[in-house]
Design an enzyme around this catalytic site. Structure first.
Site, PDB file in Angstrom:
ATOM      1  N   ARG A 123      14.346 -32.447 -35.556  1.00 32.48           N
ATOM      2  CA  ARG A 123      14.445 -31.434 -34.489  1.00 32.48           C
ATOM      3  C   ARG A 123      13.282 -30.441 -34.506  1.00 32.48           C
ATOM      4  NH1 ARG A 123      19.856 -31.863 -36.046  1.00 32.48           N
ATOM      5  NH2 ARG A 123      21.019 -33.142 -34.558  1.00 32.48           N
ATOM      6  N   LYS A 145       0.966 -28.838 -25.301  1.00 28.29           N
ATOM      7  CA  LYS A 145       1.465 -29.978 -24.519  1.00 28.29           C
ATOM      8  C   LYS A 145       1.354 -31.211 -25.397  1.00 28.29           C
ATOM      9  CE  LYS A 145       0.657 -28.739 -19.699  1.00 28.29           C
ATOM     10  NZ  LYS A 145      -0.120 -29.044 -18.488  1.00 28.29           N
ATOM     11  N   GLU A 187     -14.564 -30.933 -19.475  1.00 27.75           N
ATOM     12  CA  GLU A 187     -13.498 -29.925 -19.639  1.00 27.75           C
ATOM     13  C   GLU A 187     -14.093 -28.544 -19.947  1.00 27.75           C
ATOM     14  OE1 GLU A 187     -10.316 -30.386 -19.030  1.00 27.75           O
ATOM     15  OE2 GLU A 187      -9.893 -32.519 -19.301  1.00 27.75           O
ATOM     16  N   LYS A 229      -8.593 -20.908 -22.566  1.00 29.62           N
ATOM     17  CA  LYS A 229      -7.328 -21.647 -22.565  1.00 29.62           C
ATOM     18  C   LYS A 229      -6.242 -20.824 -23.240  1.00 29.62           C
ATOM     19  CE  LYS A 229      -4.879 -25.835 -22.898  1.00 29.62           C
ATOM     20  NZ  LYS A 229      -4.842 -27.266 -22.928  1.00 29.62           N
ATOM     21  N   GLU A 239       3.547 -23.640 -17.707  1.00 27.59           N
ATOM     22  CA  GLU A 239       2.963 -23.990 -16.406  1.00 27.59           C
ATOM     23  C   GLU A 239       3.884 -23.686 -15.226  1.00 27.59           C
ATOM     24  OE1 GLU A 239       0.414 -27.475 -16.559  1.00 27.59           O
ATOM     25  OE2 GLU A 239       0.619 -27.724 -14.401  1.00 27.59           O
ATOM     26  N   ARG A 243      -1.217 -21.593 -15.411  1.00 32.31           N
ATOM     27  CA  ARG A 243      -1.687 -22.714 -16.240  1.00 32.31           C
ATOM     28  C   ARG A 243      -2.132 -23.906 -15.377  1.00 32.31           C
ATOM     29  NH1 ARG A 243       0.524 -24.808 -22.123  1.00 32.31           N
ATOM     30  NH2 ARG A 243      -0.951 -26.520 -22.285  1.00 32.31           N
ATOM     31  N   ASN A 247      -5.794 -27.582 -14.287  1.00 34.42           N
ATOM     32  CA  ASN A 247      -5.856 -28.907 -13.661  1.00 34.42           C
ATOM     33  C   ASN A 247      -6.962 -29.001 -12.606  1.00 34.42           C
ATOM     34  OD1 ASN A 247      -3.665 -29.830 -15.171  1.00 34.42           O
ATOM     35  ND2 ASN A 247      -2.222 -28.906 -13.739  1.00 34.42           N
ATOM     36  N   HIS A 250      -8.401 -32.351 -11.575  1.00 31.16           N
ATOM     37  CA  HIS A 250      -7.567 -33.405 -12.146  1.00 31.16           C
ATOM     38  C   HIS A 250      -6.838 -34.264 -11.117  1.00 31.16           C
ATOM     39  CE1 HIS A 250      -8.537 -31.509 -15.915  1.00 31.16           C
ATOM     40  NE2 HIS A 250      -7.823 -32.376 -16.592  1.00 31.16           N
ATOM     41  N   HIS A 254      -7.213 -38.092 -11.670  1.00 34.60           N
ATOM     42  CA  HIS A 254      -6.118 -39.030 -11.948  1.00 34.60           C
ATOM     43  C   HIS A 254      -6.151 -40.212 -10.988  1.00 34.60           C
ATOM     44  CE1 HIS A 254      -3.710 -35.683 -14.138  1.00 34.60           C
ATOM     45  NE2 HIS A 254      -4.574 -36.282 -14.920  1.00 34.60           N
ATOM     46  N   HIS A 268     -11.893 -39.993 -19.108  1.00 34.84           N
ATOM     47  CA  HIS A 268     -11.132 -38.896 -18.510  1.00 34.84           C
ATOM     48  C   HIS A 268     -12.032 -37.695 -18.166  1.00 34.84           C
ATOM     49  CE1 HIS A 268      -7.897 -36.129 -17.595  1.00 34.84           C
ATOM     50  NE2 HIS A 268      -8.405 -35.281 -18.474  1.00 34.84           N
TER      51      HIS A 268
HETATM   52  N1  GLY Z   1      -4.658 -29.859 -20.248  1.00 32.05           N
HETATM   53  C1  GLY Z   1      -4.005 -28.959 -19.375  1.00 32.05           C
HETATM   54  C2  GLY Z   1      -3.057 -28.049 -20.067  1.00 32.05           C
HETATM   55  O1  GLY Z   1      -3.024 -28.001 -21.271  1.00 32.05           O
HETATM   56  O2  GLY Z   1      -2.304 -27.364 -19.404  1.00 32.05           O
END
Ligand code: GLY
Length: 372
Positions: A123, A145, A187, A229, A239, A243, A247, A250, A254, A268
């Site tokens: 957990r 993430k 990035e 970031k 998000e 946040r 993107n 992106h 994608h 990417h």
């Molecule tokens: N890579 C985008 C984020 O971490 O929100």
């Protein structure tokens, strides 16, 4: 050169991102204060293991910390149920307990997979990220993430699980293939474009030297990217709003990654760079930003030898409608409307909820026509 420290401010779950040279060799010393017993489990991939695992093992040995390691195959195909189950079961076999620390040692695939394994093991156990690509240092290792891909799509199964520490060793960047370094730069440039025009100016002046190998410039670029970031993540961890600016580029990326089968036709970060240029072009066509902005973005990416447009992608691409459809499947679609991160200028990105499909289709059609 001294180490830079960026704090990701999340209350009781706050953590530091330490950025500097020689951090792998110091990993035992850096991680020791987190440990309740002198044992760590490291997960890495074959490529990183061949280059850096001995050095990491020595760093733990020097501090009297027992290290056990699992090596998974490199590449995106490891980021699925099979290696996830293998990692979780291996951690259980190694008798990793609630209070132990797991170490993710690699690029974005290892970081996302191991972070998710740490999120569910007993957990939730703590984990440390030691990112070994530029992309992982400035993006995927920071912000919590974690997750894996399934046949239904990328990153559809996962959890928010913040690391307890991130160690970004600038020296590992010199072991990357130039193409991989530049893909990560996609990035980096994104941060300037989305929210810091001064950083973007700095990149225009310094990125060519940085890509050639200047370590001080690399350390600054990683630090400023992580600061941006960290600020965004601490204000909007899950998000709900801001946040989403991360993107930028992106949605185009994608669609292009899907169209090229997630192959090495388009990495990417290369897709992100093309996507950023296209997002600025779309913003300009919608009258949101000045005429010069997209050309400035493209000129900078070109100066680095990066891909900037659909014509730079080898092989066939589907037509504009098919690319639009691939965007429509993007998980950022809300109520069937295309949602883009657009910009009012360099460093001024915002979330646009209802972008006219016709303008996007025309942009794609023109970019495809320029390939002929
Ligand atoms: N890579 C985008 C984020 O971490 O929100």
């Amino acid at each position: 050169m001294s180490m830079n420290v960026v704090n990701v401010d999340l209350g009781a779950r706050s953590y530091e991102v330490r950025i500097g040279q020689g951090l792998i060799a110091q990993a035992g010393h850096q991680i020791a204060p987190l440990l309740h017993r002198r044992k760590v489990a490291v997960i890495t991939d074959d490529t990183v293991a061949a280059r850096h695992l001995m050095e990491l093992a020595k760093a733990f040995e020097n501090e009297g910390i027992a290290m056990t390691a699992l090596t998974i195959p490199p590449g995106e195909s490891s980021k699925g149920w099979e290696q996830f189950a293998r990692t979780v079961e291996w951690l259980l076999e190694q008798k990793i307990e609630r209070r132990d620390v797991v170490v993710a040692f690699g690029g974005g695939v290892v970081g996302d997979l191991v972070g998710f394994a740490a999120a569910v093991l007993r957990r939730g156990v703590r984990f440390v990220q030691i990112p070994t690509t530029l992309l992982a240092q400035v993006d995927s290792s920071v912000g919590g993430k974690t997750g894996i891909n399934t046949p239904q799509g990328k990153n559809l199964v996962g959890a928010f699980h913040q690391p307890s520490l991130v160690l970004a060793d600038i020296d590992v960047l010199s072991t990357l293939a130039p193409r991989d370094f530049l893909a990560g730069y996609g990035e980096v440039v994104k941060y300037g474009l989305l929210g810091d025009a001064r950083f973007y100016d700095w990149l225009e002046a310094n990125a060519v030297e940085m890509a050639r190998g200047d370590v001080a410039l690399r350390q600054y670029a990683v630090t400023r990217s992580v600061e941006m970031k960290a600020g965004i993540v601490s204000r909007d961890e899950t998000e709900e709003g801001e946040r989403a600016l991360l993107n930028l580029g992106h949605t185009f990326c994608h669609a292009l990654e899907k169209a090229t089968g997630f192959s090495d036709r388009l990495l990417h970060g290369e897709g992100v760079a093309i996507g950023c240029a296209m997002a600025f072009e779309l913003s300009q066509r919608l009258g949101l930003c000045a005429q010069e902005a997209p050309s400035r973005v493209r000129a900078h990416l070109k100066a680095l030898g990066m891909k900037t447009d659909l014509r730079d992608i080898d092989g066939d691409l589907p037509g504009a409608d098919a690319l639009l459809a691939l965007m429509g499947q993007d998980k950022k679609v809300i109520d069937g409307k295309l949602r883009f991160i657009l910009a009012r200028g360099i460093g001024e990105a915002f979330v646009a909820e209802d972008v006219p499909t016709d303008t996007v289709r025309a942009l794609l059609a023109d970019a495809l026509a320029a390939r002929r």
